[in-house]
Design a protein around this motif. Structure first.
Motif, mmCIF file in Angstrom:
data_model
loop_
_atom_site.group_PDB
_atom_site.id
_atom_site.type_symbol
_atom_site.label_atom_id
_atom_site.label_comp_id
_atom_site.label_asym_id
_atom_site.label_seq_id
_atom_site.Cartn_x
_atom_site.Cartn_y
_atom_site.Cartn_z
ATOM 1 N N ASN A 168 0.814 -1.212 0.128
ATOM 2 C CA ASN A 168 0.015 -0.024 -0.144
ATOM 3 C C ASN A 168 0.836 1.170 0.055
ATOM 4 O O ASN A 168 0.462 2.033 -0.737
ATOM 5 C CB ASN A 168 -1.141 -0.071 1.186
ATOM 6 C CG ASN A 168 -2.251 -0.939 1.075
ATOM 7 O OD1 ASN A 168 -2.161 -1.489 0.244
ATOM 8 N ND2 ASN A 168 -2.919 -1.154 2.149
ATOM 9 N N ALA A 169 1.980 1.374 0.850
ATOM 10 C CA ALA A 169 2.786 2.339 0.967
ATOM 11 C C ALA A 169 3.510 2.703 -0.421
ATOM 12 O O ALA A 169 3.523 3.901 -0.651
ATOM 13 C CB ALA A 169 3.730 2.143 1.942
ATOM 14 N N ALA A 172 0.907 3.991 -2.839
ATOM 15 C CA ALA A 172 0.512 5.512 -2.613
ATOM 16 C C ALA A 172 1.718 6.622 -2.866
ATOM 17 O O ALA A 172 1.335 7.404 -3.518
ATOM 18 C CB ALA A 172 0.567 5.318 -0.985
ATOM 19 N N LEU A 177 -1.072 9.232 -3.763
ATOM 20 C CA LEU A 177 -2.223 8.790 -3.001
ATOM 21 C C LEU A 177 -1.873 8.905 -1.458
ATOM 22 O O LEU A 177 -0.610 8.487 -1.033
ATOM 23 C CB LEU A 177 -2.898 7.781 -3.566
ATOM 24 C CG LEU A 177 -3.499 7.858 -4.971
ATOM 25 C CD1 LEU A 177 -4.110 6.487 -5.461
ATOM 26 C CD2 LEU A 177 -4.602 9.072 -5.186
ATOM 27 N N SER A 178 -2.710 8.792 -0.602
ATOM 28 C CA SER A 178 -2.466 8.601 0.903
ATOM 29 C C SER A 178 -2.771 6.764 1.012
ATOM 30 O O SER A 178 -3.388 6.425 -0.051
ATOM 31 C CB SER A 178 -3.582 9.146 1.733
ATOM 32 O OG SER A 178 -4.874 8.630 1.552
ATOM 33 N N GLU A 179 -1.941 6.219 2.007
ATOM 34 C CA GLU A 179 -2.142 4.970 2.250
ATOM 35 C C GLU A 179 -3.702 4.612 2.542
ATOM 36 O O GLU A 179 -4.123 3.635 2.105
ATOM 37 C CB GLU A 179 -1.383 4.594 3.369
ATOM 38 C CG GLU A 179 0.253 4.412 2.932
ATOM 39 C CD GLU A 179 1.029 3.622 3.952
ATOM 40 O OE1 GLU A 179 0.615 2.594 4.465
ATOM 41 O OE2 GLU A 179 1.835 4.294 4.295
ATOM 42 N N ALA A 180 -4.433 5.452 3.105
ATOM 43 C CA ALA A 180 -5.686 5.126 3.310
ATOM 44 C C ALA A 180 -6.751 5.231 2.015
ATOM 45 O O ALA A 180 -7.206 4.276 2.213
ATOM 46 C CB ALA A 180 -6.313 6.331 4.342
ATOM 47 N N THR A 181 -6.229 5.972 1.343
ATOM 48 C CA THR A 181 -6.972 5.900 -0.065
ATOM 49 C C THR A 181 -6.551 4.792 -0.872
ATOM 50 O O THR A 181 -7.706 4.105 -1.312
ATOM 51 C CB THR A 181 -6.780 7.151 -1.078
ATOM 52 O OG1 THR A 181 -6.990 8.412 -0.146
ATOM 53 C CG2 THR A 181 -7.257 7.264 -2.324
#
Length: 211
Positions: A168-169, A172, A177-181
């Protein structure tokens, strides 16, 4: 507490893993078995969150036991234990729905992290290793299902990166993008494709020639 069942026919190996896992404040071994048939009985009673399953065992091997276990409703996450980097049996188990595989000589810290990661369901064990495994045992690509067409352009981009084993990181940073996204996108992709986790995403990509 994350409840773990350990299945392996070598009692000395089980003893070592038990000591390691039980030394952690958030993990506990709630059952052990020496073969697949015994494992199914132990798992039915102990209701673990994660099962560490050896592939090669007497009476009933880990592949057969995993298939039977994952056919049941609401099964635990299963991680295959193998001595081979490129193990066709491990690839078959993952196709059945196992959440990944670990080498028996993996670093203790990696094994502990893998249990937590699989339990969280938010990532994949050694995505690059899983990818290499399926590249080695690639079969003829199946037709791409209609569900893939439901992905947005952005979701297809993220699908492709996740299928290559990026975290994810890493996704991102690459996509700004953010990791949450990214996590939200991955969750939507898995839902649309009817997949359990990112291991299954890698499998889906290889089986349908989307790598």
């Amino acid at each position: 507490m994350i409840r773990v069942v350990l299945v392996d026919d070598q009692s000395l190996f089980r003893a070592g893993i038990r000591m390691l896992v039980d030394s952690q404040p958030d993990l506990e071994i709630v059952g052990e078995a020496g073969d697949g048939r015994e494992a199914l009985a132990v798992i039915a009673v102990s209701r673990p969150d994660v099962v560490l399953m050896d592939i090669r065992m007497p009476v009933m091997d880990g592949l057969t036991a995993t298939g039977a276990l994952l056919a049941q409703p609401d099964p635990p996450k299963v991680v295959m234990l193998t001595t081979f980097d490129l193990d066709e049996a491990a690839a078959r188990a993952i196709r059945q729905g196992a959440s990944g595989f670990l080498l028996k000589d993996a670093d203790p810290e990696f094994l502990l992290a893998a249990i937590r990661t699989v339990h969280a369901g938010s990532s994949v064990i050694a995505a690059s290793a899983t990818r290499d495994l399926f590249a080695h045992f690639a079969e003829e690509a199946k037709p791409v299902p209609a569900s893939y067409g439901e992905l947005t352009d952005r979701e297809r981009e993220i699908f492709a990166l996740a299928a290559r084993g990026l975290s994810n990181a890493e996704i991102a940073a690459r996509e700004f993008l953010s990791e949450a996204t990214v996590k939200t996108h991955i969750s939507r992709i898995l839902t649309k494709l009817g997949l359990r986790d990112r291991v299954q995403l890698v499998v889906f990509a290889f089986e349908h020639g989307l790598t």
